[in-house]
Write a protein that holds these residues in place. Structure first.
Motif, PDB file in Angstrom:
ATOM      1  N   GLU A   5       0.822  -1.201   0.000  1.00 54.81           N
ATOM      2  CA  GLU A   5       0.000   0.000   0.000  1.00 54.81           C
ATOM      3  C   GLU A   5       0.864   1.262   0.000  1.00 54.81           C
ATOM      4  OE1 GLU A   5      -4.109  -1.380   2.214  1.00 54.81           O
ATOM      5  OE2 GLU A   5      -2.548  -0.403   3.422  1.00 54.81           O
TER       6      GLU A   5
ATOM      7  N   GLY B  70       1.863   2.878  -2.526  1.00 49.77           N
ATOM      8  CA  GLY B  70       1.540   3.824  -3.593  1.00 49.77           C
ATOM      9  C   GLY B  70       2.459   3.746  -4.789  1.00 49.77           C
TER      10      GLY B  70
ATOM     11  N   ARG C 250       1.001   3.812  -8.243  1.00 49.44           N
ATOM     12  CA  ARG C 250       0.386   5.058  -8.694  1.00 49.44           C
ATOM     13  C   ARG C 250       1.374   5.959  -9.429  1.00 49.44           C
ATOM     14  NH1 ARG C 250      -4.602   5.752  -6.644  1.00 49.44           N
ATOM     15  NH2 ARG C 250      -5.224   4.429  -4.879  1.00 49.44           N
TER      16      ARG C 250
ATOM     17  N   ARG D  36      -3.819  -7.214   2.751  1.00 48.74           N
ATOM     18  CA  ARG D  36      -4.781  -7.334   1.669  1.00 48.74           C
ATOM     19  C   ARG D  36      -4.343  -6.549   0.437  1.00 48.74           C
ATOM     20  NH1 ARG D  36      -9.780  -9.213   3.496  1.00 48.74           N
ATOM     21  NH2 ARG D  36      -9.921  -9.414   5.774  1.00 48.74           N
ATOM     22  N   ILE D  37      -4.886  -6.941  -0.704  1.00 53.46           N
ATOM     23  CA  ILE D  37      -4.635  -6.192  -1.935  1.00 53.46           C
ATOM     24  C   ILE D  37      -5.496  -4.937  -1.895  1.00 53.46           C
ATOM     25  CG2 ILE D  37      -4.769  -6.239  -4.448  1.00 53.46           C
ATOM     26  CD1 ILE D  37      -4.585  -9.283  -4.293  1.00 53.46           C
ATOM     27  N   PRO D  38      -4.943  -3.756  -2.114  1.00 52.62           N
ATOM     28  CA  PRO D  38      -5.742  -2.522  -2.074  1.00 52.62           C
ATOM     29  C   PRO D  38      -6.929  -2.606  -3.031  1.00 52.62           C
ATOM     30  CG  PRO D  38      -3.409  -2.015  -2.180  1.00 52.62           C
ATOM     31  CD  PRO D  38      -3.521  -3.492  -2.402  1.00 52.62           C
ATOM     32  N   SER D  39      -8.095  -2.199  -2.584  1.00 57.56           N
ATOM     33  CA  SER D  39      -9.313  -2.324  -3.402  1.00 57.56           C
ATOM     34  C   SER D  39      -9.249  -1.468  -4.661  1.00 57.56           C
ATOM     35  CB  SER D  39     -10.536  -1.914  -2.571  1.00 57.56           C
ATOM     36  OG  SER D  39     -10.419  -0.563  -2.139  1.00 57.56           O
ATOM     37  N   GLN D  40      -8.439  -0.401  -4.638  1.00 58.05           N
ATOM     38  CA  GLN D  40      -8.347   0.492  -5.793  1.00 58.05           C
ATOM     39  C   GLN D  40      -7.055   0.273  -6.582  1.00 58.05           C
ATOM     40  OE1 GLN D  40     -10.995   2.450  -6.502  1.00 58.05           O
ATOM     41  NE2 GLN D  40     -11.934   1.448  -4.728  1.00 58.05           N
ATOM     42  N   VAL D  41      -6.489  -0.940  -6.472  1.00 56.60           N
ATOM     43  CA  VAL D  41      -5.195  -1.180  -7.106  1.00 56.60           C
ATOM     44  C   VAL D  41      -5.237  -0.966  -8.617  1.00 56.60           C
ATOM     45  CG1 VAL D  41      -5.599  -3.655  -7.403  1.00 56.60           C
ATOM     46  CG2 VAL D  41      -3.258  -2.804  -7.235  1.00 56.60           C
TER      47      VAL D  41
END
Length: 241
Positions: free
Chosen positions: A22, A24, A27, A44-49
């Motif tokens: 997470e 970033g 991004r 967890r895998i970021p929901s907005q990956v």
């Protein structure tokens, strides 16, 4: 992160990295490849990956780590991802499964295939597509065979059966037998090194010379050259009635 705006490839595989995914990194505006395989990344895998500007060019390898939880649907927007051999669970989102397939999710014992009918619809679509292609190929070859058959259908009593596209061995043999009255001596016009030569007038009016061989002559390996020489000389003769 300001200093990494031009970073395109980040390969940190097989290290002892820990923590969660997470930070970033995905991004970054120019990043296309993130390799973090075989580390100790958890969480967890970021929901907005997959909700990043360059998602369609981004490939992420998080295989052989300790990720858990479910796979977010946004993963389907990425160009590529490898989540194999983690501790992920739940059902794979249908769009994610259809985009990446089984190899990206191997080794996750509590991960299951989608339960929606999307998979079945996709399979049926592919099956019908294959059937359509096969039917098209069959139709094309059938038409070609029909066209070829129509163009070479012999008309033995009104055409030259000795031309390659009209030749019919049974008809030719029967016509020769009738024309020579079963190779009667009256129709013999000469003998060569092998066999005898007969004159035969076919139903079309064409006069041909026919060479009759005995079985043992046809089996002789020296016959071929002798036969070719005789055929060459006969081809220069004109038969008269």
């Amino acid at each position: 992160m300001i200093q990494l705006t031009k970073l395109e490839i980040l390969k940190l595989d097989s290290n002892s990295l820990e923590g969660v995914f997470e930070a970033g990194i995905h991004r970054l505006p120019s990043i296309t490849t993130i390799g973090l395989s075989r580390n100790s990344i958890h969480g967890r895998i970021p929901s907005q990956v997959g909700n990043v500007a360059n998602a369609q060019f981004l490939n992420i390898d998080l295989s052989w780590n300790h990720l858990f939880g479910e796979i977010p649907e946004s993963v389907s927007r990425l160009h590529g991802i490898d989540l194999s051999f983690n501790n992920l669970e739940g059902h794979i989102p249908p769009d994610v499964w259809l985009r990446f397939g089984r190899e990206s999710f191997l080794g996750n014992l509590n991960l299951h295939l989608p339960t929606t009918p999307t998979i079945d619809v996709e399979i049926v679509y592919h099956v019908f597509f294959v059937i359509f292609i096969l039917c098209g190929i069959y139709f094309i070859f059938s038409k070609r065979r029909e066209k070829k058959a129509a163009s070479v259908t012999p008309h033995p009593k009104h055409g030259d059966i000795f031309k390659i596209w009209n030749f019919d061995g049974n008809i030719a043999y029967q016509d020769i037998i009738e024309a020579t009255q079963d190779f009667d001596f009256r129709y013999c016009i000469g003998t060569g090194g092998y066999g005898s030569v007969y004159r035969a007038q076919l139903p079309t009016g064409k006069v041909v010379a026919v060479k009759k061989l005995h079985r043992f002559e046809g089996d002789n390996p020296t016959f071929d050259s002798s036969f070719r020489n005789e055929a060459k000389h006969v081809s220069h003769l004109r038969l008269h009635g």
